[in-house]
Design a protein around this motif. Structure first.
Motif, PDB file in Angstrom:
ATOM      1  N   ARG A  20       1.031  -1.435  -0.146  1.00 21.42           N
ATOM      2  CA  ARG A  20      -0.216   0.259  -0.243  1.00 21.42           C
ATOM      3  C   ARG A  20       0.444   1.248   0.184  1.00 21.42           C
ATOM      4  O   ARG A  20       0.223   2.435  -0.248  1.00 21.42           O
ATOM      5  CB  ARG A  20      -1.208   0.399   1.349  1.00 21.42           C
ATOM      6  CG  ARG A  20      -1.904  -1.346   1.253  1.00 21.42           C
ATOM      7  CD  ARG A  20      -3.188  -1.002   0.543  1.00 21.42           C
ATOM      8  NE  ARG A  20      -3.849  -2.016   0.101  1.00 21.42           N
ATOM      9  CZ  ARG A  20      -4.482  -2.278  -0.516  1.00 21.42           C
ATOM     10  NH1 ARG A  20      -5.370  -1.053  -1.670  1.00 21.42           N
ATOM     11  NH2 ARG A  20      -5.615  -2.929  -0.250  1.00 21.42           N
ATOM     12  N   HIS A  21       2.409   1.208   0.537  1.00 18.21           N
ATOM     13  CA  HIS A  21       2.754   2.121   0.446  1.00 18.21           C
ATOM     14  C   HIS A  21       4.386   2.597  -0.103  1.00 18.21           C
ATOM     15  O   HIS A  21       4.496   1.307   0.426  1.00 18.21           O
ATOM     16  CB  HIS A  21       2.923   2.821   1.792  1.00 18.21           C
ATOM     17  CG  HIS A  21       1.811   3.423   2.148  1.00 18.21           C
ATOM     18  ND1 HIS A  21       0.775   2.061   2.873  1.00 18.21           N
ATOM     19  CD2 HIS A  21       1.237   4.545   2.670  1.00 18.21           C
ATOM     20  CE1 HIS A  21      -0.109   3.287   3.439  1.00 18.21           C
ATOM     21  NE2 HIS A  21       0.109   4.432   3.579  1.00 18.21           N
ATOM     22  N   SER A  58      -2.474   1.228  -7.503  1.00 18.35           N
ATOM     23  CA  SER A  58      -3.387   0.953  -6.844  1.00 18.35           C
ATOM     24  C   SER A  58      -3.279  -0.905  -5.696  1.00 18.35           C
ATOM     25  O   SER A  58      -1.825  -0.834  -6.350  1.00 18.35           O
ATOM     26  CB  SER A  58      -4.847   0.019  -7.445  1.00 18.35           C
ATOM     27  OG  SER A  58      -4.596  -0.447  -8.450  1.00 18.35           O
ATOM     28  N   ALA A  59      -3.576  -1.463  -5.001  1.00 13.07           N
ATOM     29  CA  ALA A  59      -2.497  -2.299  -4.708  1.00 13.07           C
ATOM     30  C   ALA A  59      -1.660  -2.950  -5.399  1.00 13.07           C
ATOM     31  O   ALA A  59      -1.735  -3.817  -5.857  1.00 13.07           O
ATOM     32  CB  ALA A  59      -3.404  -3.233  -3.765  1.00 13.07           C
ATOM     33  N   VAL A  60      -0.622  -3.252  -5.349  1.00 14.00           N
ATOM     34  CA  VAL A  60       0.877  -2.981  -5.474  1.00 14.00           C
ATOM     35  C   VAL A  60       1.148  -4.626  -5.825  1.00 14.00           C
ATOM     36  O   VAL A  60       0.968  -5.749  -5.085  1.00 14.00           O
ATOM     37  CB  VAL A  60       1.822  -2.987  -4.743  1.00 14.00           C
ATOM     38  CG1 VAL A  60       3.420  -3.324  -6.078  1.00 14.00           C
ATOM     39  CG2 VAL A  60       1.938  -1.320  -5.818  1.00 14.00           C
ATOM     40  N   GLN A  84      -1.634  -1.097 -14.083  1.00 11.77           N
ATOM     41  CA  GLN A  84      -1.123   0.093 -14.515  1.00 11.77           C
ATOM     42  C   GLN A  84       0.367   0.248 -13.545  1.00 11.77           C
ATOM     43  O   GLN A  84       0.036  -0.173 -12.865  1.00 11.77           O
ATOM     44  CB  GLN A  84      -1.959   1.056 -13.342  1.00 11.77           C
ATOM     45  CG  GLN A  84      -3.492   1.055 -14.377  1.00 11.77           C
ATOM     46  CD  GLN A  84      -3.461   1.973 -15.489  1.00 11.77           C
ATOM     47  OE1 GLN A  84      -2.296   3.392 -15.723  1.00 11.77           O
ATOM     48  NE2 GLN A  84      -3.715   1.206 -16.942  1.00 11.77           N
ATOM     49  N   GLY A  85       1.556   0.436 -13.958  1.00 10.66           N
ATOM     50  CA  GLY A  85       2.254   0.649 -13.138  1.00 10.66           C
ATOM     51  C   GLY A  85       2.948   2.641 -13.340  1.00 10.66           C
ATOM     52  O   GLY A  85       2.391   2.724 -14.052  1.00 10.66           O
ATOM     53  N   VAL A  86       4.037   2.425 -12.423  1.00 13.54           N
ATOM     54  CA  VAL A  86       5.229   3.382 -12.827  1.00 13.54           C
ATOM     55  C   VAL A  86       6.484   3.419 -11.446  1.00 13.54           C
ATOM     56  O   VAL A  86       7.385   2.064 -11.396  1.00 13.54           O
ATOM     57  CB  VAL A  86       4.683   5.102 -11.611  1.00 13.54           C
ATOM     58  CG1 VAL A  86       2.889   5.533 -11.035  1.00 13.54           C
ATOM     59  CG2 VAL A  86       4.972   3.686  -9.731  1.00 13.54           C
ATOM     60  N   CYS A  87       7.540   4.143 -12.281  1.00 14.51           N
ATOM     61  CA  CYS A  87       8.477   4.167 -11.974  1.00 14.51           C
ATOM     62  C   CYS A  87       9.049   5.841 -11.324  1.00 14.51           C
ATOM     63  O   CYS A  87       8.872   6.405 -11.308  1.00 14.51           O
ATOM     64  CB  CYS A  87       9.754   4.031 -12.851  1.00 14.51           C
ATOM     65  SG  CYS A  87       9.313   2.353 -14.303  1.00 14.51           S
TER      66      CYS A  87
END
Length: 574
Positions: free
Chosen positions: A448-449, A468-470, A488-491
């Motif tokens: 979550r964080h 959202s939850a990874v 959905q992803g981020v770096c």
């Protein structure tokens, strides 16, 4: 007696009250922004209650429970955002039951909006007969507006595509797409933050990515769009509050090209099948075929093999070595010259369950932390694995910290160890997915964080996950990649700043990275692999592939052989 007619009683009445779970804030804010672009039947700007809104939410300093009790009956319509989380929240349940009591016999005051199909099974019996609107429908926002008595604003705004789309490749991310709006006499086409939505015709082309974007300065930017399937003639259609839909000219979505040429003399081809992993030098390869690991040197010669007992669970790179641990507790260490070492880490007290929780290298010395809490050190040269420490809470994540170790336990606590002695722990969260040290920081990715611990001052910084939850995470030098179940992803970097956002296939997970995390390899649920550069999917392979840590080489399989080439040679123009 409570007034259930919804008649206006003063300037403090609301046209729409949005009831939602805190985890669904993004969807609630998007709904608020979309509805704000419409007007009431008499042409006025609608008053929309969103609890955290500075202009139409709960006032600062007010008793929020009392304010909610007063706001609900003074709202003409109550839109409840149905999600699995919504029905787990006491406040949401209370708001829903209050809205049900306010709903007249003919209905129309309580408007359920289904934002997640998983919520259907949780809808209480008392409201189950009230029809909901599903956000899976193409024009759901129009249905909501009709239900709450809003209509498009007559601004004369006109949409246009600022980025031409002349073609696409199925599975590849389009370049950033801009949709702008203009209005007569220089007026702004939408209220600040209004939402633009994209759809594809025909729907069988399966447009994916972030399909709704807020307009900033009259322009909305879509950065992660892709089509799942080829189609001969496709149009994108943009819609926005108060605007007529506008389509693009038709274009073709092409199927991905076949594998690159394997016959050019300067391209090495290895007679090996399976999943490749580059060594830190970016030249030698470890290739896993089932449970057999084969080492191919920088000269592309098979030089050594080792056997796993179970499916691989963890991989790690050292200064020159690689390591893999399987679910049984077997660890294989390998060097680029073909040397291997296989160690079966002993289970405590003769037990059978001996699952590795994390691997971490200090140079070429490997530390293996187990779910049972035992941490071992081993190397290619040592004769036996050595017990380093026993962490009572078990090991979820692990990193080296100079002469010490950082251990994230199954209780969600991060504990530093020096010479086997535990220091003060930091409580993080129950599920920890990854840990790495960057300069003087320890970065921990939780479900979550994201947590950043300053190893010098002991200061802990925690931020909510930007997705959202990874479900998948992969540290990659400068950047760490995370992705959720929806794809959905981020770096993000060591400062916890999001550097790249991307969209991929639901269920995809990151399995390789290069160029400090700017180049990613994603594994899809069907076993195919994709190359993602700076947030854009630029190549999709039907078989395993990987990239070297420096990002200069890629290894691509055709199911029987491995081709070594540069990533740039794989990428097709969109």
């Amino acid at each position: 007696m409570t007034d259930t007619t919804g008649a206006a009683s003063g300037t403090d009445d609301w046209d729409v009250f949005i009831s939602y779970a805190r985890e669904d804030y993004i969807q609630a804010k998007d709904l608020h922004d979309a509805l704000s672009g419409f007007v009431t039947a008499d042409g006025a700007e609608p008053r929309i209650y969103l609890d955290v809104s500075r202009t139409s939410g709960t006032p600062l300093g007010a008793d929020w429970q009392t304010f909610l009790e007063e706001a609900l009956p003074r709202s003409r319509h109550i839109v409840a955002l149905y999600s699995p989380t919504y029905f787990d929240k006491d406040v949401c349940q209370w708001e829903l039951h209050e809205a049900y009591k306010l709903n007249p016999p003919e209905g129309g005051r309580l408007i359920p909006l289904l934002i997640h199909p998983g919520a259907v099974a949780k809808v209480p019996y008392i409201v189950h007969r009230i029809n909901w609107i599903s956000t899976a429908r193409p024009r759901w926002i129009d249905e909501v507006c009709k239900a709450v008595g809003l209509r498009p604003a007559e601004t004369g705004a006109v949409l246009r595509f600022d980025t031409p789309v002349t073609g696409a490749v199925a599975g590849h991310t389009l370049p950033p797409l801009k949709v702008a709006g203009t209005a007569p006499d220089g007026l702004s086409p939408w209220p600040s933050g209004a939402t633009v939505t994209l759809t594809a015709q025909p729907a069988t082309a399966e447009l994916t990515g972030t399909l709704s974007a807020s307009a900033v300065g009259g322009t909305a930017v879509f950065g992660d769009l892709a089509f799942r399937t080829p189609a001969a003639e496709v149009r994108l259609v943009a819609t926005a509050p108060g605007c007529e839909p506008v389509p693009t000219p038709p274009f073709e979505v092409r199927a991905p090209e076949e594998q690159p040429s394997w016959d050019e003399p300067d391209r090495p081809v290895l007679a090996a099948r399976g999943h490749p992993v580059f060594f830190p030098d970016g030249r030698a390869l470890a290739v896993r075929d089932g449970r057999t690991l084969t080492i191919h040197t920088a000269e592309h010669e098979a030089a050594g093999t080792a056997e796993l007992r179970e499916r691989p669970r963890l991989w790690a790179r050292g200064e020159s070595c690689v390591a893999v641990a399987d679910w049984s507790g077997r660890v294989v260490l390998a060097a680029p010259d073909g040397r291997t070492r296989t160690v079966d880490l002993p289970a405590p007290h003769g037990g059978r369950l001996n699952v590795p929780g994390a691997l971490a290298f200090a140079g070429d010395v490997l530390y293996a932390g187990m779910w049972n809490g035992q941490v071992w050190s081993l190397s290619l040269d040592a004769t036996d694995p050595e017990p380093v420490l026993a962490h009572r809470a078990g090991v979820q994540v692990l990193a080296t910290d100079g002469p010490g170790l950082l251990v994230g336990g199954l209780d969600g606590t991060l504990t530093p160890y020096t010479d086997g002695r535990a220091g003060a722990g930091h409580q993080l969260e129950p599920v920890l997915l990854a840990l790495r040290r960057v300069r003087n920081f320890a970065l921990v990715v939780g479900e979550r964080h994201v947590h950043r611990l300053d190893l010098t001052s002991g200061r802990l910084l925690q931020v909510t996950q930007p997705v959202s939850a990874v479900t998948g995470t992969l540290p990659g030098g400068e950047l760490t990649a995370i992705v959720d179940a929806a794809g959905q992803g981020v770096c993000f970097d060591a400062e916890l700043a999001v550097r790249v956002g991307f969209g991929t296939v639901p269920g995809a997970r990151p399995v390789g990275s290069g160029a400090d995390g700017r180049l990613l390899v994603m594994e899809y649920p069907d076993g195919s692999h994709a190359l993602v550069r700076d947030g854009r999917t630029t190549y999709v392979a039907g078989h395993p592939m990987t990239v070297s840590p420096d990002g200069r080489r890629a290894a691509v399989s055709d199911g029987e052989r491995l081709l070594i080439l540069s990533p740039e040679e794989l990428e097709e123009p969109s």
